[in-house]
Design an enzyme around this catalytic site. Sequence first.
Site, mmCIF file in Angstrom:
data_model
loop_
_atom_site.group_PDB
_atom_site.id
_atom_site.type_symbol
_atom_site.label_atom_id
_atom_site.label_comp_id
_atom_site.label_asym_id
_atom_site.label_seq_id
_atom_site.Cartn_x
_atom_site.Cartn_y
_atom_site.Cartn_z
ATOM 1 N N HIS A 122 24.083 66.091 -11.711
ATOM 2 C CA HIS A 122 25.349 66.015 -12.439
ATOM 3 C C HIS A 122 25.252 65.029 -13.611
ATOM 4 O O HIS A 122 25.950 64.016 -13.632
ATOM 5 C CB HIS A 122 26.465 65.529 -11.502
ATOM 6 C CG HIS A 122 26.620 66.287 -10.227
ATOM 7 N ND1 HIS A 122 27.179 65.737 -9.083
ATOM 8 C CD2 HIS A 122 26.314 67.568 -9.898
ATOM 9 C CE1 HIS A 122 27.211 66.640 -8.112
ATOM 10 N NE2 HIS A 122 26.677 67.753 -8.559
ATOM 11 N N GLU B 181 23.812 73.387 -0.935
ATOM 12 C CA GLU B 181 23.435 74.303 -2.019
ATOM 13 C C GLU B 181 22.140 75.064 -1.709
ATOM 14 O O GLU B 181 21.506 75.591 -2.630
ATOM 15 C CB GLU B 181 23.286 73.538 -3.342
ATOM 16 C CG GLU B 181 24.521 72.777 -3.802
ATOM 17 C CD GLU B 181 25.702 73.663 -4.189
ATOM 18 O OE1 GLU B 181 25.600 74.899 -4.082
ATOM 19 O OE2 GLU B 181 26.735 73.097 -4.582
ATOM 20 N N HIS C 68 30.551 71.150 -13.512
ATOM 21 C CA HIS C 68 29.897 70.705 -12.275
ATOM 22 C C HIS C 68 28.546 70.033 -12.571
ATOM 23 O O HIS C 68 28.344 68.883 -12.224
ATOM 24 C CB HIS C 68 29.732 71.884 -11.303
ATOM 25 C CG HIS C 68 29.129 71.485 -9.993
ATOM 26 N ND1 HIS C 68 29.559 71.957 -8.773
ATOM 27 C CD2 HIS C 68 28.107 70.640 -9.695
ATOM 28 C CE1 HIS C 68 28.857 71.417 -7.798
ATOM 29 N NE2 HIS C 68 27.964 70.616 -8.332
ATOM 30 N N GLU D 292 13.331 68.345 -30.672
ATOM 31 C CA GLU D 292 12.607 68.691 -29.439
ATOM 32 C C GLU D 292 13.270 69.815 -28.634
ATOM 33 O O GLU D 292 12.611 70.456 -27.825
ATOM 34 C CB GLU D 292 12.502 67.463 -28.532
ATOM 35 C CG GLU D 292 11.449 66.478 -28.946
ATOM 36 C CD GLU D 292 10.041 67.032 -28.776
ATOM 37 O OE1 GLU D 292 9.655 67.304 -27.631
ATOM 38 O OE2 GLU D 292 9.342 67.216 -29.786
ATOM 39 N N HIS E 75 18.952 70.216 -8.843
ATOM 40 C CA HIS E 75 20.349 70.246 -9.277
ATOM 41 C C HIS E 75 20.868 68.814 -9.369
ATOM 42 O O HIS E 75 20.575 67.983 -8.512
ATOM 43 C CB HIS E 75 21.175 71.042 -8.263
ATOM 44 C CG HIS E 75 22.655 70.863 -8.411
ATOM 45 N ND1 HIS E 75 23.341 71.257 -9.537
ATOM 46 C CD2 HIS E 75 23.582 70.323 -7.578
ATOM 47 C CE1 HIS E 75 24.625 70.978 -9.380
ATOM 48 N NE2 HIS E 75 24.801 70.401 -8.206
#
Length: 271
Positions: free
Chosen positions: A141, A116, A210, A169, A139
Amino acid sequence: MKDILTAPFLIELIRTASNMYRLGYDERNGGNISYMLDEKEAGEYLDLNNVIRTIDTGFDASALTGKIFLVTGTGKYFKNFEYDPENNLGIIRIAKDGTTAELLWGFADGGRFTSELPAHLMSHIARLSIDPGNRIIMHCHPDYTLAMTQVHEADERKITRSLWKQMTESIVVFPEGVGVLPWMVCGTNEIGEATAAKMKEYRIVLWTLHGIYGCGKDLDEAFGLIETVEKAAKQYMLTANLPKANEITDKNLLALTVRFGLNYRKEFLDI
Ligand code: 2HA
Ligand code: ZN
């Protein structure tokens, strides 16, 4: 030269990754992090004239020429960073041509940076253009965020409003809302460009089915954004099928923006 294994930036990234693994945000080789290092600080731990090897990135990142990044390796598991940093992580510098990465440390088993990297470097360029203090692209998941992208319409206004209304929040932590991309093939320059375009407006970008991208001036800030979105997504998924007895209204959200002086995305509120 100081020992790189004692570098605060390396220790902090490893600790963050171990925490993310234990939270279940990064199964197997899921997730990736890039951390733009200060050249002077990196030079205390590395001979910046010693390029171990060069790696073609496959895209132009000329805007980052000379910049140094600590990045996670492709196919590597977050859970293993703490035991074997030199094989799992690497430090690269973007060469003059903008498309070559110069390896300064790590990827010792012949590996390379995360698949990525396009999304990371393009997002760094996008964030730096509006926030010169940005250093991190992250990044991962996380479960509930991912689940929410299965059941919620992939519309930025609607998904932001759902997240804001889960807990007080939310709007305080991400007043600009969240960007959303439709499902796309990952690891490509196309998803990199699409992510970077969203990063000009949002510090959080959801990749439908994703995961999530976050950014910040340091690892705590990027991770804090992601864990707050994940917490709100968890509330959403825990209560999606239950009748609501109490709800944060648009008026309540507006009151929060006043109380905390938030520069929020005005078109996302119905006021
Ligand atoms: O590095 O998360 O998006 C594994 C991934 C790809
Ligand atoms: Zn991923």
